[in-house]
Design a protein around this motif. Structure first.
Motif, short mmCIF file in Angstrom:
data_model
loop_
_atom_site.label_atom_id
_atom_site.label_comp_id
_atom_site.label_asym_id
_atom_site.label_seq_id
_atom_site.Cartn_x
_atom_site.Cartn_y
_atom_site.Cartn_z
N VAL A 1 0.76 -1.35 -0.06
CA VAL A 1 0.04 -0.13 -0.09
C VAL A 1 1.00 1.08 -0.15
CG1 VAL A 1 -1.73 1.34 1.12
CG2 VAL A 1 -1.71 -1.21 1.07
N LEU A 2 0.65 1.98 -0.94
CA LEU A 2 1.55 3.22 -1.08
C LEU A 2 0.52 4.63 -0.95
CD1 LEU A 2 3.50 2.34 -4.58
CD2 LEU A 2 4.20 1.99 -2.27
N CYS A 3 1.20 5.37 -0.63
CA CYS A 3 0.39 6.80 -0.45
C CYS A 3 1.36 7.84 -0.24
CB CYS A 3 -0.33 6.80 0.89
SG CYS A 3 -1.25 8.20 1.24
N PRO A 4 1.33 9.00 -1.08
CA PRO A 4 2.20 10.22 -1.00
C PRO A 4 1.80 10.63 0.34
CG PRO A 4 0.40 10.75 -2.44
CD PRO A 4 0.42 9.14 -2.02
N LEU A 5 2.94 11.27 1.16
CA LEU A 5 2.74 12.08 2.38
C LEU A 5 2.36 13.25 2.11
CD1 LEU A 5 5.99 10.69 4.48
CD2 LEU A 5 3.49 9.82 4.59
N PRO A 6 1.67 13.88 2.98
CA PRO A 6 1.04 13.46 4.40
C PRO A 6 -0.23 12.70 4.10
CG PRO A 6 0.42 15.88 3.87
CD PRO A 6 1.04 15.22 2.75
N VAL A 7 -0.23 11.82 5.08
CA VAL A 7 -1.62 10.91 5.18
C VAL A 7 -2.35 11.93 6.07
CG1 VAL A 7 -2.43 8.77 5.98
CG2 VAL A 7 -0.23 8.82 4.78
N ILE A 8 -3.64 11.93 5.76
CA ILE A 8 -4.50 12.77 6.42
C ILE A 8 -5.67 11.79 7.15
CG2 ILE A 8 -6.29 14.70 6.58
CD1 ILE A 8 -4.62 15.86 4.12
N ASP A 9 -6.61 11.48 6.42
CA ASP A 9 -7.36 10.63 6.93
C ASP A 9 -7.86 9.25 6.06
OD1 ASP A 9 -9.06 11.81 5.00
OD2 ASP A 9 -10.65 12.00 6.64
N GLU A 10 -7.02 9.20 4.75
CA GLU A 10 -7.33 8.33 3.70
C GLU A 10 -7.13 6.72 4.34
OE1 GLU A 10 -3.50 10.29 2.41
OE2 GLU A 10 -5.46 11.01 3.35
N ILE A 11 -6.12 6.60 5.26
CA ILE A 11 -5.80 5.47 5.79
C ILE A 11 -6.14 5.48 7.23
CG2 ILE A 11 -4.04 3.90 6.24
CD1 ILE A 11 -2.33 5.02 3.64
N ASP A 12 -6.86 4.62 7.66
CA ASP A 12 -7.34 4.54 9.09
C ASP A 12 -6.09 4.35 9.88
OD1 ASP A 12 -8.39 2.53 11.36
OD2 ASP A 12 -10.00 4.09 10.72
N THR A 13 -6.19 4.90 11.35
CA THR A 13 -5.04 4.79 11.99
C THR A 13 -4.88 3.38 12.29
OG1 THR A 13 -6.46 5.37 13.87
CG2 THR A 13 -5.05 7.15 12.95
N ALA A 14 -5.89 2.52 12.57
CA ALA A 14 -5.44 1.19 12.74
C ALA A 14 -4.72 0.50 11.70
CB ALA A 14 -6.77 0.39 13.12
N ALA A 15 -5.07 0.70 10.57
CA ALA A 15 -4.40 0.10 9.50
C ALA A 15 -2.92 0.41 9.08
CB ALA A 15 -5.36 0.25 8.05
N ARG A 16 -2.50 1.40 9.57
CA ARG A 16 -1.24 2.07 9.42
C ARG A 16 -0.10 1.12 9.91
NH1 ARG A 16 -2.34 8.51 10.46
NH2 ARG A 16 -4.22 8.55 9.16
N THR A 17 -0.36 0.36 10.78
CA THR A 17 0.70 -0.52 11.35
C THR A 17 0.69 -1.88 10.36
OG1 THR A 17 -1.06 -1.55 13.11
CG2 THR A 17 0.53 0.45 13.76
N ASP A 18 0.07 -2.08 9.49
CA ASP A 18 0.00 -3.28 8.78
C ASP A 18 1.42 -3.45 7.96
OD1 ASP A 18 -0.45 -4.74 6.14
OD2 ASP A 18 -2.04 -5.35 7.18
N SER A 19 2.00 -4.55 7.90
CA SER A 19 3.44 -4.69 7.27
C SER A 19 3.25 -4.43 6.04
CB SER A 19 3.68 -6.33 7.54
OG SER A 19 2.98 -7.25 7.03
N ARG A 20 2.25 -4.27 5.37
CA ARG A 20 2.10 -3.91 3.81
C ARG A 20 2.09 -2.41 3.36
NH1 ARG A 20 -2.99 -7.74 2.78
NH2 ARG A 20 -3.27 -6.96 4.95
#
Length: 79
Positions: free
Chosen positions: A33-52
């Motif tokens: 899962v790629l995302c240009p920084l900054p991450v605002i709310d498009e990725i749930d905080t619980a999902a940000r720790t996923d190894s992918r």
């Protein structure tokens, strides 16, 4: 994943497009899962720790590309 500008969608629309732990369950185990920084709310905080998640790896590797572009712009004879 790309950020959604505020005002482009209502909150229900933003929530439907957000990456959540449930969304990640549907992905292949070797997906990235790629995302240009900054991450605002498009990725749930619980999902940000996923190894992918490759958010910071993407940002770090992009540094070298930006450096090369700046070097080329400042002195094209190097290339």
């Amino acid at each position: 994943m790309a950020g959604i500008p505020h005002g482009a969608l209502d909150e229900a629309g933003r929530t439907r497009l957000r990456v959540t732990p449930g969304t990640l369950e549907a992905l292949h185990p070797r997906a990235a899962v790629l995302c240009p920084l900054p991450v605002i709310d498009e990725i749930d905080t619980a999902a940000r720790t996923d190894s992918r998640m490759r958010i910071f790896q993407q940002s770090d590797e992009g540094l070298y590309v930006r450096m090369a572009i700046l070097e080329w712009v400042l002195d094209p004879s190097l290339f």
